[in-house]
Design a protein around this motif. Structure first.
Motif, PDB file in Angstrom:
ATOM      1  N   LEU A  10       0.871  -1.174   0.000  1.00  0.00           N
ATOM      2  CA  LEU A  10       0.000   0.000   0.000  1.00  0.00           C
ATOM      3  C   LEU A  10       0.903   1.218   0.000  1.00  0.00           C
ATOM      4  N   GLN A  11       1.016   1.842  -1.156  1.00  0.00           N
ATOM      5  CA  GLN A  11       2.122   2.764  -1.375  1.00  0.00           C
ATOM      6  C   GLN A  11       1.646   4.168  -1.744  1.00  0.00           C
ATOM      7  N   ALA A  12       1.853   5.114  -0.845  1.00  0.00           N
ATOM      8  CA  ALA A  12       1.537   6.518  -1.149  1.00  0.00           C
ATOM      9  C   ALA A  12       2.488   7.044  -2.224  1.00  0.00           C
ATOM     10  N   ASP A  13       1.987   7.979  -3.016  1.00  0.00           N
ATOM     11  CA  ASP A  13       2.741   8.401  -4.207  1.00  0.00           C
ATOM     12  C   ASP A  13       4.066   9.099  -3.903  1.00  0.00           C
ATOM     13  N   GLY A  14       4.042  10.047  -2.986  1.00  0.00           N
ATOM     14  CA  GLY A  14       5.274  10.774  -2.694  1.00  0.00           C
ATOM     15  C   GLY A  14       6.354   9.844  -2.170  1.00  0.00           C
ATOM     16  N   SER A  15       5.988   8.977  -1.265  1.00  0.00           N
ATOM     17  CA  SER A  15       6.944   8.035  -0.676  1.00  0.00           C
ATOM     18  C   SER A  15       7.468   7.058  -1.726  1.00  0.00           C
ATOM     19  N   ALA A  16       6.620   6.701  -2.685  1.00  0.00           N
ATOM     20  CA  ALA A  16       7.014   5.740  -3.728  1.00  0.00           C
ATOM     21  C   ALA A  16       8.226   6.232  -4.507  1.00  0.00           C
ATOM     22  N   LEU A  17       8.291   7.559  -4.686  1.00  0.00           N
ATOM     23  CA  LEU A  17       9.281   8.101  -5.620  1.00  0.00           C
ATOM     24  C   LEU A  17      10.702   8.128  -5.060  1.00  0.00           C
ATOM     25  N   TYR A  18      10.860   7.752  -3.788  1.00  0.00           N
ATOM     26  CA  TYR A  18      12.214   7.689  -3.234  1.00  0.00           C
ATOM     27  C   TYR A  18      12.956   6.451  -3.727  1.00  0.00           C
ATOM     28  N   THR A  19      12.217   5.364  -3.891  1.00  0.00           N
ATOM     29  CA  THR A  19      12.867   4.071  -4.143  1.00  0.00           C
ATOM     30  C   THR A  19      12.108   3.268  -5.201  1.00  0.00           C
ATOM     31  N   LEU A  20      11.619   3.963  -6.236  1.00  0.00           N
ATOM     32  CA  LEU A  20      10.765   3.299  -7.223  1.00  0.00           C
ATOM     33  C   LEU A  20      11.521   2.255  -8.045  1.00  0.00           C
ATOM     34  N   GLN A  21      12.863   2.304  -7.985  1.00  0.00           N
ATOM     35  CA  GLN A  21      13.640   1.294  -8.727  1.00  0.00           C
ATOM     36  C   GLN A  21      13.344  -0.115  -8.239  1.00  0.00           C
ATOM     37  N   ALA A  22      12.758  -0.229  -7.043  1.00  0.00           N
ATOM     38  CA  ALA A  22      12.397  -1.555  -6.519  1.00  0.00           C
ATOM     39  C   ALA A  22      11.496  -2.299  -7.497  1.00  0.00           C
ATOM     40  N   LEU A  23      10.713  -1.554  -8.275  1.00  0.00           N
ATOM     41  CA  LEU A  23       9.791  -2.203  -9.220  1.00  0.00           C
ATOM     42  C   LEU A  23      10.551  -3.062 -10.227  1.00  0.00           C
ATOM     43  N   TRP A  24      11.688  -2.562 -10.675  1.00  0.00           N
ATOM     44  CA  TRP A  24      12.469  -3.312 -11.667  1.00  0.00           C
ATOM     45  C   TRP A  24      12.960  -4.647 -11.073  1.00  0.00           C
ATOM     46  N   THR A  25      13.425  -4.584  -9.829  1.00  0.00           N
ATOM     47  CA  THR A  25      13.878  -5.828  -9.196  1.00  0.00           C
ATOM     48  C   THR A  25      12.703  -6.774  -8.973  1.00  0.00           C
ATOM     49  N   MET A  26      11.533  -6.229  -8.637  1.00  0.00           N
ATOM     50  CA  MET A  26      10.342  -7.088  -8.502  1.00  0.00           C
ATOM     51  C   MET A  26      10.067  -7.818  -9.819  1.00  0.00           C
ATOM     52  N   ALA A  27      10.177  -7.089 -10.926  1.00  0.00           N
ATOM     53  CA  ALA A  27       9.909  -7.695 -12.232  1.00  0.00           C
ATOM     54  C   ALA A  27      10.936  -8.776 -12.538  1.00  0.00           C
ATOM     55  N   ARG A  28      12.192  -8.459 -12.290  1.00  0.00           N
ATOM     56  CA  ARG A  28      13.275  -9.380 -12.622  1.00  0.00           C
ATOM     57  C   ARG A  28      13.221 -10.636 -11.760  1.00  0.00           C
ATOM     58  N   GLU A  29      12.839 -10.481 -10.492  1.00  0.00           N
ATOM     59  CA  GLU A  29      12.784 -11.627  -9.579  1.00  0.00           C
ATOM     60  C   GLU A  29      11.408 -12.298  -9.583  1.00  0.00           C
ATOM     61  N   ARG A  30      10.503 -11.825 -10.450  1.00  0.00           N
ATOM     62  CA  ARG A  30       9.135 -12.375 -10.526  1.00  0.00           C
ATOM     63  C   ARG A  30       8.467 -12.377  -9.161  1.00  0.00           C
ATOM     64  N   ALA A  31       8.629 -11.299  -8.435  1.00  0.00           N
ATOM     65  CA  ALA A  31       8.104 -11.210  -7.072  1.00  0.00           C
ATOM     66  C   ALA A  31       6.577 -11.033  -7.113  1.00  0.00           C
ATOM     67  N   ASN A  32       5.892 -11.775  -6.262  1.00  0.00           N
ATOM     68  CA  ASN A  32       4.423 -11.712  -6.235  1.00  0.00           C
ATOM     69  C   ASN A  32       3.958 -10.532  -5.381  1.00  0.00           C
TER      70      ASN A  32
END
Ligand SMILES: Cc1ncc(C[n+]2csc(CCOP(=O)(O)OP(=O)(O)O)c2C)c(N)n1
Ligand SMILES: [Mg+2]
Length: 520
Positions: free
Chosen positions: A408-430
């Motif tokens: 559950l991710q608020a928008d402003g806070s998301a933008l500090y570490t949004l690169q996590a999304l790429w690792t989620m994709a690469r690791e097929r994280a659920n």
């Protein structure tokens, strides 16, 4: 054997088999050894704050530390905010910081800096490995130190020549010290306090908010009439159907004061006495009500669960805990706002989910809407350093690949570490992320007023502009797509419910950008 191999082998032998990393030149031997020690899983993060937040989320779910590999002082510094959150959560984390070769230091090359000065801020244990002969032993000591109750961040500095030099040997894992015996005097004292007719509160933190602790606490309260509350921001709380319900101390001072009003005794089980998150002019910092006494049943270094169980057996033998029933809210329709957002989460939450909560002002309705949802664990931002949600969700998903993770991710806070999304994709994280877009640092509009700077509505244009994210408007779904994550934008409750169901049903990460108007 070179130092890097001995280090990695020792970590694996000591139960540390996942390393979130963002490496550089000084860590190349460590990276190279990943193929020699296949039991170690390397997870690449594109920013150090992602690696450290993931290590935090990982250990909150496994109870075992992950390693993070960071590049000298600047890399460690980039990871600091989420190491701070880990420190406040008492999460075990083994930070390995690569450094210049020992003989190179005196040349003051560009990346030379005070690593210790950065590390001490968050680390309960710090060591520089002096030679390849020591590094195995140092690694075993680091892992053991990280697991010392209640858990802490440790930093082991790995100079490049220690990493590449021969003569290293892996060390045997350290035997962890046995849990401290239950302090019977503290149990006696708590039993007496809870049996008295004066209003008493059992305040739970640390392991006290995991299921066994909650069950014991519920038995205690059901029998003695005491109330129970959880710390404002628990590291991990078991919730939902079949688990004893636990309200948390409120974030806002006024609300917390109301909750604690009239309490004469506060019994601490893994928690610290309640304090205000910030100082506000004219408001107290200490939230212990006047005249109330504070009793420590178990601090974090003690076995909180065993102590609560001993107390329950003393005062509530044979009593059963009170458990939340399964009664999720109906799926909402129509307008998307903080209320329907919460209902959508509660209505669709799958069994055994891990919820990572960085929803900030949009979290208002969430506790109530999920109290009777399917059983789940709830992870919060223990240290108040934002940019934790996505990384922590990534780490939780790596730790528990069979459990659905909801971020559950608020928008402003998301933008500090949004690169996590790429690792989620690469690791097929659920991980299913609800990116809650209100185009604002909404909470700061409230804080502007609460610290006495004046009502947000009356602030000048220059000040308002510092709390506004609407110009230009940010397309979070497009960012997520760009980083390899399936993403959609929704603007009604019906769409949110449908997309949540789809996301949970499909493997891999999903991001749902939900337009939720700011409360403030
Ligand atoms: C590392 C760090 N930097 C800055 C802050 C200050 N801060 C607290 S909340 C906040 C904005 C949060 O905005 P958002 O995540 O969009 O949530 P909202 O208030 O809109 O619900 C900021 C900047 C912080 N807590 N931690
Ligand atoms: Mg916002």
């Amino acid at each position: 054997m070179i130092g890097a191999r001995a280090l990695m082998q020792t970590l694996v032998d000591s139960g540390v088999d996942t390393c979130f990393m963002n490496p550089g030149t000084s860590e190349m031997h460590f990276v190279h050894e990943l193929d020699a020690v296949p039991q170690m899983r390397g997870v690449l993060a594109l920013f150090e704050g992602v690696a450290t937040g993931a290590a935090d989320g990982y250990a909150r779910m496994t109870g075992r530390p992950a390693a993070v590999l960071l590049h000298l002082g600047p890399g460690l510094g980039n990871g600091l905010a989420n190491l701070h959150n880990a420190r406040r959560a008492h999460t075990p984390v083994v930070a390995i910081v690569g450094a210049h070769a020992t003989y190179h230091e005196r040349y003051d090359a560009p990346l030379q800096s005070d690593i210790e000065g950065v590390a001490r801020n968050v680390s309960g244990w710090y060591r520089v490995s002096a030679s390849s002969r020591d590094v195995g032993r140092d690694a075993a000591a680091a892992v053991a130190a990280s697991r010392q109750p209640p858990g802490q961040v440790v930093t082991l500095v790995l100079p490049a020549d220690v990493s590449w030099s021969e003569g290293a040997v892996p060390a045997r894992p350290r035997v962890l010290p046995p849990a401290q015996p239950v302090d019977n005097e503290a149990v006696d004292q708590a039993a007496a306090v809870l049996a008295s007719p004066e209003p008493a509160l059992l305040l739970l933190g640390g392991a006290g908010t995991h299921e066994p602790g909650l069950r014991a606490a519920s038995r205690i309260c059901a029998t003695t009439g005491a109330r129970m509350l959880g710390e404002v921001f628990p590291a991990r709380q078991a919730r939902g159907a079949g688990v004893p319900p636990l309200e948390r101390v409120a974030y806002l001072v006024e609300a917390a004061q109301k909750q604690l009003q009239g309490v004469r005794h506060i019994v601490l089980a893994g928690a610290r006495p309640p304090v205000s998150f910030f100082a506000y002019p004219g408001q107290p910092s200490d939230l212990v009500p006047d005249g109330a006494s504070v009793h420590t049943l178990a601090d974090g270094t003690e076995d909180v669960t065993a102590t609560l169980e001993a107390l329950a057996d003393r005062v509530a033998a044979g009593a059963a805990p009170q458990l939340a029933q399964l009664a999720p809210p109906a799926a909402p329709t129509g307008t998307l706002d903080v209320t329907t957002l919460a209902a959508a989460v509660g209505a669709t939450l799958p069994e055994n989910a891990i919820v990572v909560d960085e929803a900030q002002t949009s979290s208002l309705g969430l506790p109530a809407a999920t109290a009777n949802a399917a059983r789940h664990d709830w992870i919060t931002e223990t240290g108040g350093a934002i940019g934790q949600g996505l990384p922590c969700a990534l780490g939780a998903a790596v730790a528990a690949p069979d459990r659905p993770v909801l971020c559950l991710q608020a928008d402003g806070s998301a933008l500090y570490t949004l690169q996590a999304l790429w690792t989620m994709a690469r690791e097929r994280a659920n991980v299913t992320t609800i990116l809650i877009r209100n185009d604002a640092y909404a909470i700061l509009r409230l804080e502007l007023q609460r610290v006495g700077a004046g009502p947000a509505g009356e602030a000048g244009a220059a000040a308002k502009r510092m709390l506004d994210l609407s110009d230009p408007s940010i397309n979070h779904a497009a960012i997520a797509e760009g980083l390899g994550v399936d993403a959609v934008r929704v603007s009604t409750a019906d769409e949110l419910v449908a997309e949540l169901r789809r996301a949970y049903a499909e493997p891999g990460p999903h991001l749902i950008e939900a337009a939720v108007p700011s409360l403030l």
